[in-house]
Design a protein around this motif. Sequence first.
Motif, PDB file in Angstrom:
ATOM      1  N   LEU A  10      46.826  40.824  34.336  1.00  0.00           N
ATOM      2  CA  LEU A  10      46.704  41.366  35.686  1.00  0.00           C
ATOM      3  C   LEU A  10      47.921  41.004  36.537  1.00  0.00           C
ATOM      4  O   LEU A  10      48.359  41.799  37.379  1.00  0.00           O
ATOM      5  N   ALA A  11      48.485  39.806  36.309  1.00  0.00           N
ATOM      6  CA  ALA A  11      49.686  39.400  37.041  1.00  0.00           C
ATOM      7  C   ALA A  11      50.859  40.307  36.686  1.00  0.00           C
ATOM      8  O   ALA A  11      51.660  40.692  37.554  1.00  0.00           O
ATOM      9  N   ILE A  12      50.975  40.653  35.405  1.00  0.00           N
ATOM     10  CA  ILE A  12      52.046  41.561  34.976  1.00  0.00           C
ATOM     11  C   ILE A  12      51.880  42.925  35.632  1.00  0.00           C
ATOM     12  O   ILE A  12      52.850  43.511  36.134  1.00  0.00           O
ATOM     13  N   ILE A  13      50.653  43.430  35.625  1.00  0.00           N
ATOM     14  CA  ILE A  13      50.398  44.753  36.207  1.00  0.00           C
ATOM     15  C   ILE A  13      50.713  44.750  37.699  1.00  0.00           C
ATOM     16  O   ILE A  13      51.292  45.706  38.228  1.00  0.00           O
ATOM     17  N   PHE A  14      50.358  43.667  38.387  1.00  0.00           N
ATOM     18  CA  PHE A  14      50.691  43.572  39.814  1.00  0.00           C
ATOM     19  C   PHE A  14      52.200  43.549  40.008  1.00  0.00           C
ATOM     20  O   PHE A  14      52.739  44.224  40.895  1.00  0.00           O
ATOM     21  N   ALA A  15      52.901  42.779  39.163  1.00  0.00           N
ATOM     22  CA  ALA A  15      54.361  42.686  39.283  1.00  0.00           C
ATOM     23  C   ALA A  15      55.010  44.040  39.063  1.00  0.00           C
ATOM     24  O   ALA A  15      55.934  44.434  39.790  1.00  0.00           O
ATOM     25  N   TRP A  16      54.544  44.780  38.069  1.00  0.00           N
ATOM     26  CA  TRP A  16      55.123  46.096  37.777  1.00  0.00           C
ATOM     27  C   TRP A  16      54.750  47.124  38.832  1.00  0.00           C
ATOM     28  O   TRP A  16      55.552  47.998  39.156  1.00  0.00           O
TER      29      TRP A  16
END
Length: 295
Positions: A10-16
């Motif tokens: 979820l952190a990756i998706i938020f960053a992207w």
Amino acid sequence: MTPKDLALGLAIIFAWGFNFVVIRWGLDDMSPMMLGGARFLILALVGSFFFKRPNTPLKWCILYALSLNFGQFALLFSAMTFGMPAGLASLVLQSQAIFTLIFSVMLLKEYVRPYQILAIGVASAGLGVIGAAGEDTTMTVLGFALTLAAASSWALGNITTKAIIQKGYDANLSLIVWSCWIAPIPFFICAYFVDGPASMWSDIVHMNLKTLATLAYLSVFATLAGYGLWSYLMSRYSAGTVAPLSLGVPVVGLTSSAIVLGEQITYQQWVGIAIVLLGLMMNTFGGRLLRQSRA
């Protein structure tokens, strides 16, 4: 997926997803070509200390860099400069899934399943609804067209990656990092002829903390850390478990752009967004649902 790994995903998706807001900030201070060139130069300088050179031949590295790095982001940054809202860009860019399927049939002679054809039709219809939005929208036709071109360049990069893997060469983070030594060259050449040397020098000498933070986010956080953690998740779980998380990227992009940048989306565009997301979900989950129904 463990709670810790789900949190990482979820952190990756938020960053992207938030990446598109950061791009918008970066374009306020630098031209599209200078922003792209600086991003990949920083990524190459930092990443080369942590990843060894891939065994991929130079010609494949060049094809990879020109499609995924230069082509995609030169067109995307230009699109956002010429009237493509950041939130809508995060969604329309996901049409790369459609172009990847089409190019895989044309160039790799791969077989496309009926549910994928249906998914392409649905998502294309949604893009048509978005593109046909009236004059009450802030999105320009040029910005929309350039974003679609960026998605097609991303798709060509996906085909290049498949070809590299089929030939037994590295197509991992090492390739991402070392291909970044190639990408700044066409970016800076375009900047020289499009912006001029005076504008290039002005972008360099007027860099401030905001610009440097933007470049650090785009290169180190969103790309190096993001793809590194994504590769970690893909190594631990099946693609069917991890890949659906990417559907959250346009959701975060649309939401964060509305909150942070105050972007407004028309009713017609929301309808198109819903149709595109439906098509993307059909493409992502269609195979799994068919296998379950047969079982």
